[in-house]
Design a protein around this motif. Structure first.
Motif, PDB file in Angstrom:
ATOM      1  N   ALA A 108      58.102  17.460  67.548  1.00 49.32           N
ATOM      2  CA  ALA A 108      57.523  16.041  67.937  1.00 49.32           C
ATOM      3  C   ALA A 108      57.175  15.244  66.596  1.00 49.32           C
ATOM      4  O   ALA A 108      57.016  14.054  66.673  1.00 49.32           O
ATOM      5  N   HIS A 109      57.166  16.130  65.272  1.00 48.72           N
ATOM      6  CA  HIS A 109      56.921  15.253  64.092  1.00 48.72           C
ATOM      7  C   HIS A 109      58.139  14.392  63.704  1.00 48.72           C
ATOM      8  O   HIS A 109      59.304  14.895  63.826  1.00 48.72           O
ATOM      9  N   ARG A 110      57.687  13.214  63.237  1.00 53.31           N
ATOM     10  CA  ARG A 110      58.868  12.122  62.641  1.00 53.31           C
ATOM     11  C   ARG A 110      59.509  12.931  61.646  1.00 53.31           C
ATOM     12  O   ARG A 110      60.637  12.458  61.124  1.00 53.31           O
ATOM     13  N   ALA A 111      58.647  13.458  60.620  1.00 58.02           N
ATOM     14  CA  ALA A 111      59.143  13.945  59.390  1.00 58.02           C
ATOM     15  C   ALA A 111      58.669  15.388  59.169  1.00 58.02           C
ATOM     16  O   ALA A 111      57.685  15.489  58.557  1.00 58.02           O
ATOM     17  N   PRO A 112      59.343  16.295  59.858  1.00 58.29           N
ATOM     18  CA  PRO A 112      58.811  17.747  59.887  1.00 58.29           C
ATOM     19  C   PRO A 112      58.491  18.449  58.682  1.00 58.29           C
ATOM     20  O   PRO A 112      57.761  19.186  58.374  1.00 58.29           O
ATOM     21  N   LEU A 113      59.624  18.171  57.696  1.00 57.93           N
ATOM     22  CA  LEU A 113      59.692  18.677  56.527  1.00 57.93           C
ATOM     23  C   LEU A 113      58.489  18.390  55.725  1.00 57.93           C
ATOM     24  O   LEU A 113      57.930  19.089  54.694  1.00 57.93           O
ATOM     25  N   ARG A 114      57.913  17.352  55.836  1.00 53.98           N
ATOM     26  CA  ARG A 114      56.623  16.741  55.254  1.00 53.98           C
ATOM     27  C   ARG A 114      55.256  17.547  55.845  1.00 53.98           C
ATOM     28  O   ARG A 114      54.380  17.273  55.436  1.00 53.98           O
ATOM     29  N   GLU A 115      55.591  18.031  57.062  1.00 51.76           N
ATOM     30  CA  GLU A 115      54.228  18.539  57.870  1.00 51.76           C
ATOM     31  C   GLU A 115      54.359  20.217  57.692  1.00 51.76           C
ATOM     32  O   GLU A 115      53.215  20.707  57.314  1.00 51.76           O
TER      33      GLU A 115
END
Length: 319
Positions: free
Chosen positions: A67-74
């Motif tokens: 659900a994260h739009r930018a999972p690599l940044r999370e």
């Protein structure tokens, strides 16, 4: 933060993960332990959406990974250091990963420097040693400067300098308020790196506590006793009146017949018992147990595969 609630994953009749709940909090390093087949790798795959849960849920920073739009940044992850196109160079691999999130060359160069890959950055990954592959996997995990890191066996294949580097990196990132979740089979290293430990056994959580508490709860504290009346004091301590929780263990050397160790009683109580019996003591020293001893105690009935035995029918199922 990582939060799992009643998380389960079944492969047919095999319960790889069986209704586990835990929270991995920011600002500390959380170690993830368990025997082979306990469900560690499956749990990590569930966290980042590589496997779909049979039931329950797991979120990263308040949302499912997908659900994260930018999972690599999370969340940065290292689950399989070999999952890289072997014909690419290290720098091209990181540029390709970064391109999915608009991460450019500047950040790629930063993580290459951070992980010590400068001298091999333009070499093909297929020629990398296991340790260099691990460093590249960690570089990819750090690429998005994430708030959460999930690292499966990050020190596998690293030399002593590399192991110390991973330890320092994990603790530095945790001190910045990030969530660090890592697994390892090296108990001595985990004892130096982790603040908190979660232990799995046969797909269930069997311990979830600070490192010191796990060592203490599993009976990891011993008292070293030296006395010229060793036989008499051992007999006294082993008496039924004291209960079955008291255990007398041999000393560290067979050349020390007057030395033994005791678990189940603290030093003060041992001293009182010796005094009441008129037995002189030459040493009475609490000895902290190790995480390895605590781990073996916790998991002694949770191991699916025993050396010299027949493998479980479930062998081959995912961890």
């Amino acid at each position: 933060m990582i939060e799992a609630r009643e998380l389960s994953k079944h492969y047919g009749s095999k319960k790889a993960v069986d209704g586990i709940s835990f929270t991995v909090r920011p600002g500390m390093v959380t170690g993830f332990l368990g025997p082979n087949g306990a469900g560690k790798s499956t749990t990590m795959r569930l966290i980042v959406g590589l496997d779909r849960a049979t039931s329950g849920s797991v979120t990263v920073n308040g949302k499912p990974y997908a659900a994260h739009r930018a999972p690599l940044r999370e969340v940065g992850m290292l689950l399989d250091a070999k999952a890289i196109h072997t014909g690419r160079s290290a720098v091209n691999h990181l540029l390709a990963v970064g391109a999915t999130h608009g991460i450019g060359r500047t950040r790629v160069d930063e993580v290459i420097g951070l992980t010590g890959l400068d001298s091999v950055a333009r070499k093909r990954v297929g020629g990398f040693s296991l340790g260099m592959g691990q460093r590249l996997g960690i570089a990819a995990a750090l690429l998005g400067d994430p708030a959460t890191l999930v690292l499966d066996e990050p020190v596998n294949g690293l030399d002593p300098e590399g192991v110390m580097w991973v330890r320092s990196l994990a603790r530095q990132l945790a001190s910045e308020g990030r969530t660090i979740f890592l697994s390892s089979h090296l108990m001595s290293e985990m004892a130096l790196t982790a603040d908190h430990i979660i232990v799995l056994g046969r797909g269930r959580v069997i311990a979830d506590a600070p490192v010191a508490d796990i060592v203490a709860l599993s009976g990891g504290t011993l008292v070293r006793v030296r006395t010229p009346h060793a036989a008499r004091l051992r007999e006294l301590l082993a008496s039924t009146e004291l209960g079955t929780q008291v255990q007398v263990h041999p000393g560290s050397s067979t050349n020390e017949p007057d030395v033994f160790q005791v678990s189940g009683l603290d030093a003060a109580r041992i001293g009182e018992l010796a005094a009441s019996a008129g037995l002189a003591l030459h040493e009475l020293t609490p000895v902290a147990g190790s995480l390895e001893e605590a781990y073996m105690s916790l998991t002694q009935n949770e191991v699916e595969y025993h050396a010299g035995g027949t493998a479980s029918a479930s062998e081959g199922a995912s961890q």
